[in-house]
Design a protein around this motif. Structure first.
Motif, PDB file in Angstrom:
ATOM      1  N   UNK A 190     -13.566   9.359  19.171  1.00  0.00           N
ATOM      2  CA  UNK A 190     -12.689   9.190  17.322  1.00  0.00           C
ATOM      3  C   UNK A 190     -12.747  10.353  16.405  1.00  0.00           C
ATOM      4  N   UNK A 191     -11.737  11.057  16.284  1.00  0.00           N
ATOM      5  CA  UNK A 191     -11.442  11.868  16.059  1.00  0.00           C
ATOM      6  C   UNK A 191     -11.502  11.993  14.234  1.00  0.00           C
ATOM      7  N   UNK A 192     -11.001  12.904  12.922  1.00  0.00           N
ATOM      8  CA  UNK A 192     -10.924  13.046  11.894  1.00  0.00           C
ATOM      9  C   UNK A 192      -9.910  14.186  11.926  1.00  0.00           C
ATOM     10  N   UNK A 193      -8.348  13.509  11.170  1.00  0.00           N
ATOM     11  CA  UNK A 193      -7.037  13.691  11.493  1.00  0.00           C
ATOM     12  C   UNK A 193      -7.281  15.444  11.311  1.00  0.00           C
ATOM     13  N   UNK A 194      -6.642  16.647  11.995  1.00  0.00           N
ATOM     14  CA  UNK A 194      -6.507  18.054  12.253  1.00  0.00           C
ATOM     15  C   UNK A 194      -6.017  18.077  10.855  1.00  0.00           C
ATOM     16  N   UNK A 195      -6.762  19.388   9.543  1.00  0.00           N
ATOM     17  CA  UNK A 195      -6.721  19.258   8.713  1.00  0.00           C
ATOM     18  C   UNK A 195      -5.811  19.849   8.005  1.00  0.00           C
ATOM     19  N   UNK A 255       0.674  -0.908  -0.136  1.00  0.00           N
ATOM     20  CA  UNK A 255      -0.408   0.319  -0.359  1.00  0.00           C
ATOM     21  C   UNK A 255       0.515   1.173  -0.318  1.00  0.00           C
ATOM     22  N   UNK A 256       0.333   2.470  -1.133  1.00  0.00           N
ATOM     23  CA  UNK A 256       1.326   3.260  -0.945  1.00  0.00           C
ATOM     24  C   UNK A 256       0.471   5.061  -0.414  1.00  0.00           C
ATOM     25  N   UNK A 257       0.860   5.989   0.560  1.00  0.00           N
ATOM     26  CA  UNK A 257       0.127   6.742   0.989  1.00  0.00           C
ATOM     27  C   UNK A 257      -0.960   7.109   0.032  1.00  0.00           C
ATOM     28  N   UNK A 258      -2.104   7.421  -0.044  1.00  0.00           N
ATOM     29  CA  UNK A 258      -3.183   8.215  -1.561  1.00  0.00           C
ATOM     30  C   UNK A 258      -3.038   7.283  -2.015  1.00  0.00           C
ATOM     31  N   UNK A 259      -2.590   6.273  -2.212  1.00  0.00           N
ATOM     32  CA  UNK A 259      -2.541   5.588  -3.576  1.00  0.00           C
ATOM     33  C   UNK A 259      -3.697   4.833  -3.547  1.00  0.00           C
ATOM     34  N   UNK A 260      -4.034   3.518  -3.879  1.00  0.00           N
ATOM     35  CA  UNK A 260      -4.389   2.579  -4.948  1.00  0.00           C
ATOM     36  C   UNK A 260      -5.928   1.773  -3.674  1.00  0.00           C
ATOM     37  N   UNK A 261      -7.144   2.187  -4.081  1.00  0.00           N
ATOM     38  CA  UNK A 261      -7.990   1.012  -3.748  1.00  0.00           C
ATOM     39  C   UNK A 261      -7.220   0.057  -3.109  1.00  0.00           C
ATOM     40  N   UNK A 283      -8.809   9.502   8.812  1.00  0.00           N
ATOM     41  CA  UNK A 283      -9.108   8.247   7.790  1.00  0.00           C
ATOM     42  C   UNK A 283      -7.525   7.875   7.454  1.00  0.00           C
ATOM     43  N   UNK A 284      -7.152   6.647   7.014  1.00  0.00           N
ATOM     44  CA  UNK A 284      -5.866   6.270   7.401  1.00  0.00           C
ATOM     45  C   UNK A 284      -5.314   6.027   5.945  1.00  0.00           C
ATOM     46  N   UNK A 342      -3.648  16.845   7.286  1.00  0.00           N
ATOM     47  CA  UNK A 342      -3.983  16.045   5.981  1.00  0.00           C
ATOM     48  C   UNK A 342      -3.259  17.095   4.687  1.00  0.00           C
ATOM     49  N   UNK A 343      -3.896  18.538   5.248  1.00  0.00           N
ATOM     50  CA  UNK A 343      -3.000  19.012   3.886  1.00  0.00           C
ATOM     51  C   UNK A 343      -1.392  18.609   3.503  1.00  0.00           C
TER      52      UNK A 343
END
Length: 360
Positions: free
Chosen positions: A300-305, A114-120, A237-238, A308-309
């Motif tokens: 449960x938290x969403x990653x801080x923006x 798996x690669x970050x921001x990669x393929x589903x 998200x992961x 993510x950016x």
């Protein structure tokens, strides 16, 4: 080449010396063949361990019991991070692992996990089957004495567990986190220190303070490991693992020694288990997450923006730097990027999730 051969012979001699004759590969008994699978997980652990057992059952059923696989849990024969060397050296017949554990052997391995921001998950399977991915993986595997098979996918994973809340990138400074693969390298650029620890040791490491946070898989597996007992902050998200493919590497001599029908059975069983395991994870994760939040007070938290950016910004840079470290990684990277672009173009048109999003 001589040094690699010497290392393999030494590893096999050392392993056989400690484990005994039971490791002689592969065993012939009762009119059939029994292969030894060395896994990186606790035996029968939900998802990873049970999928390995189910794969073995598929192979036995399809071959009328003439080809059997005995599954060994992490540490029963060799340590989790030694299974690929053990199988390549002939001290086992096939692995059950994740390819990014072998980044140190060649950065190309990460693309097949798996690669970050990669393929589903479905995009990765498509790449292997129809985008040239399997051919590249076979080439990589041959250089290390193994034949690769994709036989499990966890789907989208979570961002991980932390003892203290992460409100901005500044909160990552100085934290020791179990984050393998390129995701860990990315977090290190924000000040965290990634460490690689086998799955079976994660809870103890988190509880003792050896690490401050970790990512493992997703709610189903994370609930089973009980991380909520020592960390309460759970992130999504992961971004680092959008669809994690796990693998079996079969010793090259063992693979070539199988008949064409036996090879076909192994491949079909792997394909079936890839699809089944993905469905199982998708079915079980939300129930497990509900249990974590409602019954165990997990926050449960969403990653801080800002995190993510920054992660999305640096992902292509980290990936390119990693791929430049070996000719094989460069070759795989170029193919992978071109395929990802075609899948994104199709996804913009044909992905139901996109259509649903546009509908509001």
């Amino acid at each position: 080449m001589t040094s690699n051969l010497t290392r393999r012979r030494f590893f096999r001699t050392a392993t056989l010396g400690t484990a005994g004759a039971a490791l002689a590969a592969p065993a012939l008994a009762q009119g059939g063949t029994e292969l030894k699978m060395l896994t990186c997980w606790p035996k029968n652990f939900p998802g990873l361990g049970t999928s390995a057992e189910r794969f073995a059952q598929r192979v036995a059923a399809a071959s009328d019991g003439k080809l059997r696989i005995k599954v060994y849990g992490a540490g029963e024969i060799v340590a989790p991070f030694e299974v690929l060397d053990a199988v390549a050296a002939g001290a086992g017949d096939l692995t059950h692992d994740t390819s990014y554990y072998w980044f140190g052997k060649d950065p190309a391995f990460v693309f097949f996990a798996v690669v970050p921001f990669g393929l589903t998950a479905d995009e990765h399977f498509t790449w292997l089957k129809f985008g040239g991915g399997q051919e590249l993986w076979d080439e990589l595997g041959a250089a290390h004495g193994v034949k690769p098979l994709a036989n499990l996918n966890t789907g989208a994973q979570m961002g991980g567990w932390f003892k203290s809340p992460i409100n901005s990138a500044a909160d990552l400074q100085g934290l020791r986190v179990r984050y393998p693969g390129l995701g860990g390298q990315m977090l290190s650029r924000l000040g965290a220190t990634p460490v690689n620890i086998p799955g079976g040791e994660l809870f103890t490491a988190l509880q003792s303070g050896t690490i401050d946070g970790l990512e493992w898989i997703a709610p189903w597996n994370d609930l089973a490991f009980g991380f909520y007992r020592t960390a309460q902050h759970y992130y999504y998200p992961g971004f680092h693992e959008m669809g994690h493919t796990l693998s079996s590497y079969v010793n090259a001599d063992v693979w070539s020694g199988l008949s064409s029908s036996e090879q076909a059975i192994m491949q079909s069983a792997a394909d079936a288990e890839y699809v089944t395991s993905l469905a199982e994870y998708n079915a079980r994760n939300l129930d497990a997450l509900t249990t974590l939040v409602d019954d165990h007070d997990v926050q449960l938290h969403e990653w801080p923006i800002d995190i993510l950016v920054e992660m999305k910004r640096m992902a292509p840079e980290v990936l390119a730097e990693s791929a430049a470290k070996s000719p094989m990684a460069t070759k795989v990277h170029e193919n992978w990027l071109a395929f990802r672009e075609t899948q994104r173009r199709w996804g913009d048109i044909g992905d139901y999730a996109n259509a649903r999003l546009k509908q509001g």
